[in-house]
Design an enzyme around this catalytic site. Structure first.
Site, PDB file in Angstrom:
ATOM      1  N   GLY A  71       0.803  -1.217   0.000  1.00 30.12           N
ATOM      2  CA  GLY A  71       0.000   0.000   0.000  1.00 30.12           C
ATOM      3  C   GLY A  71       0.838   1.269   0.000  1.00 30.12           C
ATOM      4  O   GLY A  71       0.507   2.249  -0.688  1.00 30.12           O
ATOM      5  N   ASN A 152      -8.414   3.260   8.336  1.00 32.08           N
ATOM      6  CA  ASN A 152      -7.895   2.059   9.006  1.00 32.08           C
ATOM      7  C   ASN A 152      -8.034   2.123  10.525  1.00 32.08           C
ATOM      8  O   ASN A 152      -7.959   1.102  11.190  1.00 32.08           O
ATOM      9  CB  ASN A 152      -6.425   1.828   8.639  1.00 32.08           C
ATOM     10  CG  ASN A 152      -5.565   3.047   8.850  1.00 32.08           C
ATOM     11  OD1 ASN A 152      -5.854   4.118   8.306  1.00 32.08           O
ATOM     12  ND2 ASN A 152      -4.529   2.921   9.640  1.00 32.08           N
ATOM     13  N   GLN A 180      -7.730  -0.968   3.002  1.00 32.57           N
ATOM     14  CA  GLN A 180      -8.594  -1.680   3.959  1.00 32.57           C
ATOM     15  C   GLN A 180      -9.835  -2.274   3.308  1.00 32.57           C
ATOM     16  O   GLN A 180     -10.609  -2.956   3.979  1.00 32.57           O
ATOM     17  CB  GLN A 180      -9.010  -0.739   5.104  1.00 32.57           C
ATOM     18  CG  GLN A 180      -7.856  -0.337   6.025  1.00 32.57           C
ATOM     19  CD  GLN A 180      -7.325  -1.481   6.888  1.00 32.57           C
ATOM     20  OE1 GLN A 180      -7.976  -2.510   7.074  1.00 32.57           O
ATOM     21  NE2 GLN A 180      -6.113  -1.314   7.407  1.00 32.57           N
ATOM     22  N   HIS A 202      -1.414  -8.448   2.555  1.00 31.36           N
ATOM     23  CA  HIS A 202      -1.435  -8.917   3.947  1.00 31.36           C
ATOM     24  C   HIS A 202      -2.664  -8.473   4.726  1.00 31.36           C
ATOM     25  O   HIS A 202      -2.845  -8.872   5.875  1.00 31.36           O
ATOM     26  CB  HIS A 202      -0.149  -8.483   4.674  1.00 31.36           C
ATOM     27  CG  HIS A 202       0.006  -7.018   4.897  1.00 31.36           C
ATOM     28  ND1 HIS A 202      -0.033  -6.459   6.148  1.00 31.36           N
ATOM     29  CD2 HIS A 202       0.222  -5.988   4.036  1.00 31.36           C
ATOM     30  CE1 HIS A 202       0.161  -5.142   6.037  1.00 31.36           C
ATOM     31  NE2 HIS A 202       0.316  -4.837   4.765  1.00 31.36           N
ATOM     32  N   THR A 238      13.342  -7.698 -10.713  1.00 33.00           N
ATOM     33  CA  THR A 238      12.751  -9.033 -10.763  1.00 33.00           C
ATOM     34  C   THR A 238      11.552  -9.108  -9.827  1.00 33.00           C
ATOM     35  O   THR A 238      11.614  -8.668  -8.677  1.00 33.00           O
ATOM     36  CB  THR A 238      13.816 -10.092 -10.392  1.00 33.00           C
ATOM     37  OG1 THR A 238      14.902  -9.934 -11.303  1.00 33.00           O
ATOM     38  CG2 THR A 238      13.262 -11.503 -10.467  1.00 33.00           C
ATOM     39  N   CYS A 328       0.062  -0.167  11.976  1.00 39.38           N
ATOM     40  CA  CYS A 328       0.871  -0.586  10.841  1.00 39.38           C
ATOM     41  C   CYS A 328       1.963   0.420  10.538  1.00 39.38           C
ATOM     42  O   CYS A 328       2.825   0.168   9.725  1.00 39.38           O
ATOM     43  CB  CYS A 328       0.002  -0.871   9.621  1.00 39.38           C
ATOM     44  SG  CYS A 328      -1.283   0.311   9.350  1.00 39.38           S
TER      45      CYS A 328
HETATM   46  C1  LIG Z   1      -5.191   2.430   5.004  1.00 42.22           C
HETATM   47  C2  LIG Z   1      -3.793   1.954   4.862  1.00 42.22           C
HETATM   48  N1  LIG Z   1      -3.024   2.461   3.891  1.00 42.22           N
HETATM   49  C3  LIG Z   1      -1.781   2.052   3.686  1.00 42.22           C
HETATM   50  C4  LIG Z   1      -1.208   1.081   4.482  1.00 42.22           C
HETATM   51  C5  LIG Z   1       0.194   0.665   4.193  1.00 42.22           C
HETATM   52  O1  LIG Z   1       0.226  -0.586   3.570  1.00 42.22           O
HETATM   53  P1  LIG Z   1       1.576  -1.430   3.513  1.00 42.22           P
HETATM   54  O2  LIG Z   1       2.018  -1.628   4.930  1.00 42.22           O
HETATM   55  O3  LIG Z   1       1.221  -2.689   2.815  1.00 42.22           O
HETATM   56  O4  LIG Z   1       2.574  -0.635   2.749  1.00 42.22           O
HETATM   57  C6  LIG Z   1      -1.964   0.527   5.546  1.00 42.22           C
HETATM   58  C7  LIG Z   1      -1.446  -0.466   6.488  1.00 42.22           C
HETATM   59  O5  LIG Z   1      -0.446  -1.037   6.486  1.00 42.22           O
HETATM   60  C8  LIG Z   1      -3.289   0.967   5.717  1.00 42.22           C
HETATM   61  O6  LIG Z   1      -4.064   0.472   6.685  1.00 42.22           O
END
Ligand SMILES: Cc1ncc(COP(=O)(O)O)c(C=O)c1O
Length: 375
Positions: A71, A152, A180, A202, A238, A328
């Protein structure tokens, strides 16, 4: 002590079926997808099959799907491209976006002088669409609107269609962080006026470190990583072969059981609401609990006491995983920019519980009993 995992908005457990789909590409099928012999062509085919499957599920064209590392990379790429390649000179966002968006737009504003406006957030946690309209109407130059599909932390959802139509009226570029919601809700990108969306494997029982960036066919951007012809010359290097295979398998599985999971997880969430209301005095819920909200996220505030201040720590000691701010983005509890935008009440302590198909009512009972003891 058995662990209770109520932090599925931070990440989810890899589904064993997804792992099975990935394993051959971690073992025997290791050919480089760019090699021209059949051993390489076999893995190239796996990537292109995954792309087709993802595109079909999202109702997009395969050429609109780019595999990325997740993300964060996808949002960074879309936002930077809107400025660099698509002529946007003004960014409109909200103060409750994920840091993958906020830090990117702040950097473009501070470093490159790109105009930046924040749309108001209503007390319910929803974006004030009347204010968005006014900002678009008053803006000088072409706008990039970047607003997340679902928050989130509090779960509030944006009407993508409505914002898309508004952007169309003002010829604005629209990027939405859909991390999300991809894998949790159906999409029809052929019918939605959005230029960029994002996804991360994930968040729906796929692997970490792999995601997608959807780029609508109507916009052409320049390569975001140089040095090879992968991802149709756009993202060199790659490919994360087993990650891409896992992403597609996880999305297929999520799609097969959208309704079943939605019903099951919504029930679980509302069960936790009832239990908290009957056992914990003074509990309040953040966001639009009964309205337009993710069925996976429950954001709760407890009255601040010496004990509740330590709540996440104490839950952890008791084997319960939940989060405060954006789990996160950091391990540290630095407070949440989302909660403080909505409600800067120093007498409350916010905790996010987020659920998956693997959680049970019995776990909810155990968490509520522990909260009662801890608060
Ligand atoms: C709304 C939102 N955007 C972006 C991300 C970032 O994604 P990533 O950790 O896969 O880069 C997250 C959580 O990780 C998220 O909850």
């Amino acid at each position: 002590m058995e662990r209770i995992y109520f932090d599925n908005a931070a990440t989810t457990q890899l589904d064993p079926v997804v792992l099975d789909a990935m394993l051959p590409y971690l073992t025997g099928k290791f050919g480089n997808p760019s090699s021209i012999y059949s051993f390489g062509r076999e893995t190239r085919l796996a990537i292109e099959t995954a792309r087709k499957s993802v595109a079909k599920i999202l109702h997009a064209n395969p050429g609109e799907i780019f595999f990325t590392s997740g993300g964060t990379e996808s949002s960074n790429t879309a936002i930077n491209a809107a400025i660099k390649d698509l002529g946007c000179t003004h960014i409109i966002t909200s103060p409750i976006e994920h840091h993958a968006t906020l830090h990117t737009v702040e950097c473009l504003h501070k470093r490159d002088g790109i105009a930046l406006s924040y749309v108001n957030v209503l007390p319910s946690g929803h974006i004030d669409l009347a204010h968005l309209y006014d900002l678009l109407k008053g803006a000088e130059g072409k706008c990039l609107v970047t607003l997340m599909h679902a928050n989130n932390e509090i779960g509030n959802m944006l009407d993508l269609w409505e914002v898309g139509e508004m952007c169309k009226e003002f010829n604005a570029i629209f990027h939405s962080d859909t991390v999300q919601t991809v894998g949790h809700y159906p999409f029809n990108l052929h019918k939605t006026n959005v230029h960029f969306i994002t996804g991360a494997g994930h968040k729906f029982h796929g692997p970490k470190g792999v995601g997608i960036l959807y780029i609508n066919d109507s916009v052409k951007i320049s390569p975001f990583i140089q040095g090879g012809s992968q991802e149709r010359n756009m993202r060199a290097g790659t490919e994360n072969l087993y990650g891409i295979v896992g992403f597609a398998r996880a999305l297929e599985m999520a799609t097969e059981s959208y309704e079943e999971h939605r019903r099951y997880i919504s029930d679980l969430r509302m069960y936790m609401v009832e239990q908290l209301e009957s056992h914990i005095p003074g509990v309040v819920f953040n966001g639009d609990l009964y309205g337009r909200s993710l069925y996976t996220v429950l954001n709760v505030s407890f009255p601040r006491t010496d004990k509740s201040e330590m709540i996440l720590f104490n839950l952890d000691i008791n084997g319960i995983c939940a989060s405060g701010g954006s789990a996160c983005s950091s391990g540290a509890s630095t407070g949440s920019h989302v909660i403080s935008t909505l409600n800067n009440d120093p007498d409350l302590v916010a905790v996010r519980f987020s659920f998956s198909k693997n959680n049970t009512r019995e776990e909810v009972d155990r968490v509520v009993a522990k909260l009662k003891e801890l608060i």
